[in-house]
Design a protein around this motif. Structure first.
Motif, short mmCIF file in Angstrom:
data_model
loop_
_atom_site.label_atom_id
_atom_site.label_comp_id
_atom_site.label_asym_id
_atom_site.label_seq_id
_atom_site.Cartn_x
_atom_site.Cartn_y
_atom_site.Cartn_z
N UNK A 25 10.27 21.20 -22.53
CA UNK A 25 10.64 21.20 -23.94
C UNK A 25 11.85 20.29 -24.15
N UNK A 26 11.95 19.72 -25.34
CA UNK A 26 13.13 18.92 -25.69
C UNK A 26 14.27 19.82 -26.12
N UNK A 27 13.93 21.03 -26.53
CA UNK A 27 14.95 21.95 -27.03
C UNK A 27 15.38 22.88 -25.89
N UNK A 28 16.69 23.16 -25.81
CA UNK A 28 17.14 24.09 -24.77
C UNK A 28 16.60 25.50 -25.03
N UNK A 29 16.50 26.26 -23.94
CA UNK A 29 15.85 27.57 -24.01
C UNK A 29 16.47 28.51 -25.05
N UNK A 30 17.80 28.42 -25.23
CA UNK A 30 18.43 29.37 -26.15
C UNK A 30 17.88 29.25 -27.56
N UNK A 31 17.37 28.05 -27.90
CA UNK A 31 16.85 27.92 -29.26
C UNK A 31 15.32 27.90 -29.30
N UNK A 32 14.68 28.27 -28.20
CA UNK A 32 13.22 28.23 -28.18
C UNK A 32 12.60 29.62 -28.20
N UNK A 33 13.34 30.58 -28.71
CA UNK A 33 12.80 31.93 -28.83
C UNK A 33 11.75 32.01 -29.92
N UNK A 34 10.95 33.07 -29.88
CA UNK A 34 9.96 33.31 -30.93
C UNK A 34 10.48 34.38 -31.86
N UNK A 46 20.56 27.23 -21.24
CA UNK A 46 20.78 25.81 -21.51
C UNK A 46 19.73 24.92 -20.84
N UNK A 47 18.79 25.53 -20.12
CA UNK A 47 17.74 24.75 -19.45
C UNK A 47 16.61 24.40 -20.40
N UNK A 48 15.61 23.71 -19.84
CA UNK A 48 14.47 23.27 -20.65
C UNK A 48 13.20 23.78 -19.97
N UNK A 49 12.48 24.63 -20.69
CA UNK A 49 11.29 25.26 -20.16
C UNK A 49 10.16 24.25 -19.96
N UNK A 50 9.30 24.49 -18.96
CA UNK A 50 8.10 23.66 -18.82
C UNK A 50 7.06 24.10 -19.85
#
Lengths: 187, 416
Positions: free
Chosen positions: B50-59, B70-74
């Motif tokens: 993902x281009x977005x860090x994990x903290x902002x990729x919640x549902x 702060x990582x980037x999920x596959x």
């Protein structure tokens, strides 16, 4: 910089009319189909005169108050009489006028008062192309540079943005940097 | 079969809508052509994060709870997470239900009454409202001259690209310098391939600014929440290419300077094919100047935010301008005979060919205002800046679905 700020400067550009035209042509796209015309008469040698008068647009033909004439010729180093600019220089003139009009329009839209604008152009051409000496050399310009000198109350970044936008909305810039289909025939 | 609402597509958008409908006790079904999060599993390359860090990729209602905010999920991790979300919200998903057509009620535009007919490969649904959540990447865009390229050249759309070994040996042309195009060009060049990247309008942003991830700033300055109805020119905003970004642990850049440093050659926008010559725009200098100006303007906006915000992260690296994009002589044509493959990263159009023709404008786009279609009862979800800049980010699914579910609910109530 917001493009919605109402312009308060006068560079001689009727911004309101342009914004109105954009809306009108969005609603009636067929009216946006224009045909520009030019008619060139050979005079003698390499000297010719192009007359520009009518054009088609907004669904009808338009005649100008008076026709415009542009003389073309070649310079004396080509054994011509230099009775007009070389056609390649006229292309530079077209690009310069198009970009300069764009700068004035975009600046007005963005509320930037212009005190002076000058564009200096250079087109590099290797004549081995048109003379058929080297088939790997193109006939046209290998490179064109345009340098704007602008005096206005705006930051350098704002002026660069205005110049960038003028290129984005320029017909002649597009014609020069992108391929254009051209058909030449004998009537 | 009848449901009050039919949602088409079980990705993050369709599922977020399902959760919103459930919370309003609106009976619905989610029709999915494949499996939940299908595109995340089948239309992404192997290395994609993902281009977005994990903290902002919640549902919605399910914030990220892992140990690497702060990582980037596959893509696979994202797909798994979306599947867990579907189970957690107990979404009424029917898989394997490709929708063939949607018929709007007759006289739909004026009356807003009557029912929609949704035909799938397995049957017909009748419903009062439809949410099209099939995503923005329905069908790849390719220029018309793509068909005239020599048949010896392998052509691959970005969503069908998986890894460098998939492409035949030899030089590769990647067309398009948005997020997909720059990432694929970067990967191919690092794998030792000769790569040329065709660059038109593009959006340059640094991965980090002043030591902090760019998305932290975009979120903080409110850019991601800018609304569609407040934009100067929403059509232009919606056409903007995606950011030149990649999500990697070292947070490296994939801007044009970085790509050239790994050996990628640049040309302007590929415009036309003339025999064996691919003609490319000579306007790359302008595109690059414009992208640099806009990137620096964004950084100044971030600086202004930092100055006015004492509660932000500290200490920060000093403010700076981006290194200007360097361009050498840029050729304006490519001999296509020397290309082994072309990767099309030229964007997508949504695949809405199943929707009733009455819903479209003259240019073939569904008429809508912020996802509320001109045909009453029809909604769109998951399109670029549909209602806010973040509409196509995972974090945009929730707020957009909530807005549209509120509208949909009110519309149903007014019929009773």
């Amino acid at each position: 910089m917001s493009d919605t700020e109402s312009p308060t400067v006068d560079n001689g550009v009727n911004v309101e009319a342009l914004v109105g035209a954009r809306q009108a042509l969005t609603d009636a796209p067929e009216a946006a189909a224009f045909t520009f015309k030019a008619s060139c008469q050979w005079i003698n040698g390499t000297h010719s005169r192009t007359t520009i008068d009518t054009f088609f647009g907004l669904g009808q033909d338009h005649e100008r108050p008076r026709p415009h004439a542009i003389d073309g010729d070649h310079p004396e180093v080509f054994a011509s009489e230099d009775l007009g600019a070389t056609p390649a220089e006229i292309v530079l003139a077209g690009l310069a006028s198009c970009l300069t009009a764009g700068v004035a329009t975009v600046a007005s839209y963005r509320g930037v008062k212009l005190r002076s604008v000058r564009a200096d152009l250079e087109g590099a051409a290797d004549l081995q192309g048109i003379l058929g000496i080297d088939p790997d050399v193109r006939n046209g310009f290998s490179n064109v540079t345009v340098t704007f000198h602008i005096d206005a109350d705006a930051s350098r970044a704002d002026l660069e943005a205005i110049v960038a936008q003028s290129q984005k909305r320029s017909a002649v810039f597009d014609m020069l940097v992108n391929p254009t289909s051209v058909q030449v025939r004998v009537a | 079969m009848y449901a009050t609402v039919v949602v088409v597509g079980a990705g993050q958008a369709g599922l977020a809508m399902s959760a919103e409908l459930t919370s309003r006790s609106i009976d619905h079904v989610v029709l999915e052509r494949g499996a939940v999060a299908q595109a995340w599993r089948t239309q992404r390359w192997d290395s994609l994060r993902l281009l977005t860090p994990n903290w902002m990729s919640g549902l919605p209602g399910h914030p990220y709870d892992g140990d690497d905010p702060d990582g980037f999920e596959t893509a696979v991790e994202t797909a798994d997470r979306i599947c867990r979300y579907a189970a957690a919200i107990d979404a009424p998903v029917r898989v394997g239900q490709t929708v063939l057509s949607l018929q709007a009620p007759v006289g739909a535009e004026s009356a807003g009454l009557g029912r929609f007919e949704v035909e799938t490969v397995e049957g017909r649904w009748t419903c009062d409202a439809v949410v099209a959540a099939t995503g923005a990447a329905g069908a790849p865009r390719r220029p018309a001259w793509a068909d005239a390229l020599p048949s010896s050249i392998e052509q691959v759309a970005a969503r069908d690209y998986r890894r460098p070994e998939q492409l035949p040996e030899g030089p590769v042309l990647v067309v398009g310098a948005s997020s997909s195009g720059v990432q694929i060009a970067d990967e191919l060049a690092r794998a030792g391939r000769p790569v040329t990247l065709s660059v038109g309008e593009h959006v340059r942003v640094p991965r980090t600014y002043r030591g902090v991830d760019i998305y932290r700033w975009l979120d903080a300055i409110g850019q991601l929440d800018e609304r569609w109805d407040a934009a100067d020119d929403i059509e232009r905003v919606r056409r903007l290419p995606s950011f030149q970004l990649i999500g990697t642990p070292e947070r490296r850049n994939v801007d044009l300077n970085a790509l050239q440093a790994v050996g990628v050659a640049l040309v302007g926008k590929a415009m036309a094919l003339d025999g064996q010559r691919l003609l490319c725009s000579g306007g790359l200098v302008r595109e690059v100047a414009s992208a640099d100006l806009k990137a620096n303007r964004l950084l100044r906006r971030i600086d202004e935010h930092i100055e006015g915000d004492s509660a932000g992260p500290t200490p920060l690296d000093p403010a700076r301008e981006l290194e200007p994009t360097q361009l050498g002589p840029v050729p304006t044509e490519i001999d296509v005979r020397r290309l082994a493959a072309v990767v099309w990263a030229t964007g997508y159009r949504p695949a809405f060919d199943w929707i009733d023709p009455a819903a479209f404008d003259r240019r073939g786009r569904v008429r809508h205002d912020g996802g509320v279609a001109a045909v009453p009862g029809l909604y769109l979800l998951g399109l670029p800046t549909l209602r806010r800049r973040r509409s196509t980010l995972i974090s945009g699914a929730g707020p957009d679905a909530a807005d549209l579910a509120t509208h949909l609910h009110a519309g149903l109530a007014s019929r009773c």
